[in-house]
Design a protein around this motif. Structure first.
Motif, PDB file in Angstrom:
ATOM      1  N   ASP A  33       0.931  -1.236  -0.024  1.00  0.00           N
ATOM      2  CA  ASP A  33      -0.039  -0.023   0.028  1.00  0.00           C
ATOM      3  C   ASP A  33       0.887   1.323  -0.131  1.00  0.00           C
ATOM      4  O   ASP A  33       0.344   2.451   0.193  1.00  0.00           O
ATOM      5  CB  ASP A  33      -0.800  -0.069   1.279  1.00  0.00           C
ATOM      6  CG  ASP A  33      -1.875  -1.062   0.991  1.00  0.00           C
ATOM      7  OD1 ASP A  33      -2.636  -1.390  -0.015  1.00  0.00           O
ATOM      8  OD2 ASP A  33      -2.436  -1.465   2.185  1.00  0.00           O
ATOM      9  N   ARG A  84      -1.709   3.978   1.070  1.00  0.00           N
ATOM     10  CA  ARG A  84      -2.840   4.122   0.931  1.00  0.00           C
ATOM     11  C   ARG A  84      -3.655   3.248   2.184  1.00  0.00           C
ATOM     12  O   ARG A  84      -3.021   2.376   2.611  1.00  0.00           O
ATOM     13  CB  ARG A  84      -3.069   3.039  -0.394  1.00  0.00           C
ATOM     14  CG  ARG A  84      -2.980   3.755  -1.520  1.00  0.00           C
ATOM     15  CD  ARG A  84      -3.569   2.653  -2.720  1.00  0.00           C
ATOM     16  NE  ARG A  84      -2.861   3.271  -3.823  1.00  0.00           N
ATOM     17  CZ  ARG A  84      -1.421   2.996  -4.334  1.00  0.00           C
ATOM     18  NH1 ARG A  84      -0.672   2.075  -3.384  1.00  0.00           N
ATOM     19  NH2 ARG A  84      -0.974   3.612  -5.250  1.00  0.00           N
ATOM     20  N   ASN A  85      -4.855   3.597   2.742  1.00  0.00           N
ATOM     21  CA  ASN A  85      -5.485   2.981   3.657  1.00  0.00           C
ATOM     22  C   ASN A  85      -6.690   2.211   2.926  1.00  0.00           C
ATOM     23  O   ASN A  85      -7.812   3.001   2.507  1.00  0.00           O
ATOM     24  CB  ASN A  85      -6.013   3.985   4.498  1.00  0.00           C
ATOM     25  CG  ASN A  85      -7.023   3.614   5.704  1.00  0.00           C
ATOM     26  OD1 ASN A  85      -7.184   2.157   5.636  1.00  0.00           O
ATOM     27  ND2 ASN A  85      -7.590   4.113   6.452  1.00  0.00           N
ATOM     28  N   PRO A  86      -6.682   1.091   2.461  1.00  0.00           N
ATOM     29  CA  PRO A  86      -7.681   0.391   1.959  1.00  0.00           C
ATOM     30  C   PRO A  86      -9.132   0.623   2.356  1.00  0.00           C
ATOM     31  O   PRO A  86     -10.129   0.479   1.671  1.00  0.00           O
ATOM     32  CB  PRO A  86      -7.325  -1.049   1.811  1.00  0.00           C
ATOM     33  CG  PRO A  86      -5.852  -1.156   2.125  1.00  0.00           C
ATOM     34  CD  PRO A  86      -5.764   0.163   3.094  1.00  0.00           C
ATOM     35  N   TYR A  96      -5.430   8.097   3.359  1.00  0.00           N
ATOM     36  CA  TYR A  96      -4.020   7.653   3.325  1.00  0.00           C
ATOM     37  C   TYR A  96      -3.456   8.034   4.606  1.00  0.00           C
ATOM     38  O   TYR A  96      -4.168   8.603   5.427  1.00  0.00           O
ATOM     39  CB  TYR A  96      -3.420   8.633   2.341  1.00  0.00           C
ATOM     40  CG  TYR A  96      -3.852   8.552   1.044  1.00  0.00           C
ATOM     41  CD1 TYR A  96      -3.170   7.672   0.049  1.00  0.00           C
ATOM     42  CD2 TYR A  96      -5.230   9.549   0.371  1.00  0.00           C
ATOM     43  CE1 TYR A  96      -3.831   7.617  -1.528  1.00  0.00           C
ATOM     44  CE2 TYR A  96      -5.473   9.397  -0.835  1.00  0.00           C
ATOM     45  CZ  TYR A  96      -4.800   8.224  -1.789  1.00  0.00           C
ATOM     46  OH  TYR A  96      -5.376   8.092  -3.003  1.00  0.00           O
TER      47      TYR A  96
END
Length: 111
Positions: A33, A84-86, A96
């Motif tokens: 990520d 990234r923060n899924p 993010y």
């Protein structure tokens, strides 16, 4: 504090050659990520951000390798990684995660 951004590049290269990890061991984010330098550049530079953390309103930000670097005059120069923060959403301002040496916070870009 570094007056010349090229000095940070040399420091990062030296730390890498010495075998030191890029991020603290306690960083529990998935490496898949992590944003690349070009992704950070297009996501952050010249854009308005919303979320936690103290964003720079006076100073300089740039991308050095795969790090976002910030220089605040007479205060500090620091570089951090962006992930990234899924599970993040624009509404919660947590798409993010920024991981700096002494700070970690979530944010989103303002469209």
């Amino acid at each position: 504090m570094f007056k010349n951004p090229a000095d940070i590049g040399r420091l990062l290269d030296g730390l890498d050659k010495a075998g030191l990890p890029e991020l603290p061991e306690e960083v529990d984010l998935d490496a898949k990520d992590r944003l690349t330098g070009s992704e950070i550049r297009s996501l952050i530079l010249g854009r308005e951000l919303n979320g936690g953390g103290a964003w720079i309103d006076k100073g300089t930000s740039w991308v050095q390798q795969n790090f976002l670097c910030d220089a605040i005059p007479k205060v500090q120069t620091t570089c951090g990684a962006i992930f990234r923060n899924p599970a993040g959403t624009p509404e919660r301002h947590n798409e993010y995660t920024a991981v700096f040496r002494f700070d970690r916070f979530e944010f989103s870009t303002v469209k």
